[in-house]
Scaffold this motif. Structure first.
Motif, PDB file in Angstrom:
ATOM      1  N   THR A 225      -0.975  12.772   3.689  1.00  0.00           N
ATOM      2  CA  THR A 225      -0.887  11.336   3.449  1.00  0.00           C
ATOM      3  C   THR A 225      -1.372  11.110   2.021  1.00  0.00           C
ATOM      4  O   THR A 225      -2.438  11.600   1.647  1.00  0.00           O
ATOM      5  N   CYS A 243       2.003   8.683   5.448  1.00  0.00           N
ATOM      6  CA  CYS A 243       2.431   7.654   4.499  1.00  0.00           C
ATOM      7  C   CYS A 243       2.325   8.197   3.074  1.00  0.00           C
ATOM      8  O   CYS A 243       1.455   9.014   2.768  1.00  0.00           O
ATOM      9  N   ARG A 244       3.209   7.720   2.223  1.00  0.00           N
ATOM     10  CA  ARG A 244       3.150   8.050   0.802  1.00  0.00           C
ATOM     11  C   ARG A 244       3.164   6.723   0.042  1.00  0.00           C
ATOM     12  O   ARG A 244       4.226   6.126  -0.185  1.00  0.00           O
ATOM     13  N   GLY A 246       2.855   4.485  -3.124  1.00  0.00           N
ATOM     14  CA  GLY A 246       3.186   4.708  -4.524  1.00  0.00           C
ATOM     15  C   GLY A 246       2.083   4.267  -5.472  1.00  0.00           C
ATOM     16  O   GLY A 246       1.040   3.746  -5.067  1.00  0.00           O
ATOM     17  N   SER A 260       4.415   7.522   8.251  1.00  0.00           N
ATOM     18  CA  SER A 260       5.575   7.960   7.464  1.00  0.00           C
ATOM     19  C   SER A 260       6.243   6.834   6.692  1.00  0.00           C
ATOM     20  O   SER A 260       7.458   6.812   6.513  1.00  0.00           O
ATOM     21  N   THR A 262       6.929   4.927   3.131  1.00  0.00           N
ATOM     22  CA  THR A 262       6.962   5.225   1.703  1.00  0.00           C
ATOM     23  C   THR A 262       7.028   3.911   0.934  1.00  0.00           C
ATOM     24  O   THR A 262       7.822   3.026   1.279  1.00  0.00           O
ATOM     25  N   THR A 263       6.189   3.782  -0.084  1.00  0.00           N
ATOM     26  CA  THR A 263       6.275   2.609  -0.951  1.00  0.00           C
ATOM     27  C   THR A 263       6.523   3.052  -2.386  1.00  0.00           C
ATOM     28  O   THR A 263       6.102   4.129  -2.800  1.00  0.00           O
ATOM     29  N   ASP A 280      10.809   2.196   4.233  1.00  0.00           N
ATOM     30  CA  ASP A 280      10.871   2.571   2.819  1.00  0.00           C
ATOM     31  C   ASP A 280      10.859   1.283   2.010  1.00  0.00           C
ATOM     32  O   ASP A 280      11.812   0.506   2.071  1.00  0.00           O
TER      33      ASP A 280
END
Length: 364
Positions: A225, A243-244, A246, A260, A262-263, A280
């Motif tokens: 993460t 989560c990723r 940004g 999971s 993504t930003t 996303d």
């Protein structure tokens, strides 16, 4: 993740209770475990979904863990009704037990460690970093320079902080992701029990991140993460496994991110925004307070409400809804009034918006 030494698929089948899809599969050697979308040569991969099974064609993986419906494919495999449960059994091998030996840690002489903090084994702490009383730094954590880990914050094993990160009091980084497999209870097929799937990914916090009090960030299943460079997280936020986030995001209090997600860069999530798993979110999107959303969110969106809609459309929709609610009251007032003055008085009593009086001839 790689095993200490390669294992035969027959050995894993015996340990986990899974079945081989062919006698020849038992002789296949696997060097580690992975998810189907990140497979490397020699891996044993978890492939339960239709997409994951179809992706085995051309995959560098050596073998897969499959549900019974897919056991006929020409790919070495373990077969079990609950493939993710078997995968979880194998993940356990990569999870350290206990805090480890503190004498193996490397703490810079210029770091300030309160004696009431708990430091595990194989920990690295950089120069001018402060760890306050009650903080717990787990086995194998890495903390950069000029960081601050505040009172009673917890960095579970393997957590990595970049430089100048601030972790406020009672934040918890690296807890298990919320992952379970459900199966019918023995003797009662109408009741399902939840079986835990361990998580062996870590949490990575990049440079210049600030994480508020009582924030919880879950570790990934196998992959980390990630909280991107310069992101600021307010108090009481939940960020799920894998989560990723940004760079340079702003995440305000009581936001909930499922797993999971993504930003992109410069995303703003206002208070109590809720985002469903695998969403996303594009660059510079603004999720306004209380919005609930899922899926792919385009860059530069400004979303509010549920169902979510663009800010300008939401306020037009809300105004229209209010007008629709008022129409029956206006009609009732007209029917029940003996004259225009009585009608105007009835309208005033409904506390109608100013624009309705203008539409009805400036009665106010």
């Amino acid at each position: 993740m790689k095993f200490a030494k390669p294992k035969k698929l027959s050995e894993i089948a015996q340990k986990t209770g899974a079945q081989l899809n062919s006698p020849e599969a038992g002789e296949v050697l696997v060097s580690g475990i992975n998810t189907a979308d990140t497979a490397e040569s020699g891996d044993l991969v978890w492939a339960e979904s239709k997409e994951a099974v179809e992706g085995l064609t051309g995959s560098p993986a050596a073998a897969a863990i499959l549900p019974p419906a897919s056991k006929g494919i020409a790919f070495p495999a373990l077969v079990h009704p609950l493939p993710k449960l078997i995968f979880g059994m194998l993940i356990e091998e990569f999870i350290p037990v206990g805090l480890g030996d503190p004498s193996t840690s490397r703490i810079h002489p210029a770091a300030e460690i309160d004696p009431r903090a708990v430091i595990g084994g194989n920990v690295t702490i950089g120069a001018h970093t402060r760890v306050q009383a009650g903080a717990v730094i787990g086995n194998g954590c890495e903390i950069g320079e000029n960081c601050m880990v505040a009172y009673n914050a917890v960095l579970n094993w393997g957590t990595r902080l970049g430089n100048r990160a601030i972790i406020h009091a009672n934040a918890v980084l690296g807890t298990d992701g919320f992952g379970y497999v459900q199966k019918p209870v023995d003797g009662d097929p109408t009741t399902w029990e939840s079986l835990k799937v361990p998580h062996a990914g870590c949490v990575i916090v990049e440079d210049d991140v600030e994480i508020g009090a009582c924030v919880c960030i879950d570790r990934g299943l196998l992959q980390p993460t990630v909280i991107g460079k310069g992101t600021k997280i307010d108090n009481l936020v939940q960020i799920g496994h894998n989560c990723r986030i940004g760079p340079h995001n702003i995440i305000v209090g009581q936001v909930g991110f499922s797993g999971s997600i993504t930003t992109g860069k410069n995303v703003i999530a206002a208070g109590q925004a809720g985002v469903a798993d695998h969403s996303d979110i594009g660059d510079r999107a603004i999720l306004m307070a209380g919005v609930k959303l899922a899926g792919k969110i385009p860059a530069d969106s400004k979303l509010i409400g549920y169902p979510p809609m663009e800010r300008s459309l939401f306020f037009r929709w809300a105004t229209t809804l209010q007008d629709i609610v008022l129409v029956p009251k206006i009609l009732r007032a007209a029917i029940e009034s003996d004259n225009f003055d009585a009608f105007r008085q009835r309208l005033a009593e409904t506390k109608m918006p100013e624009r309705w009086f203008r539409l009805l001839g400036g009665m106010k």
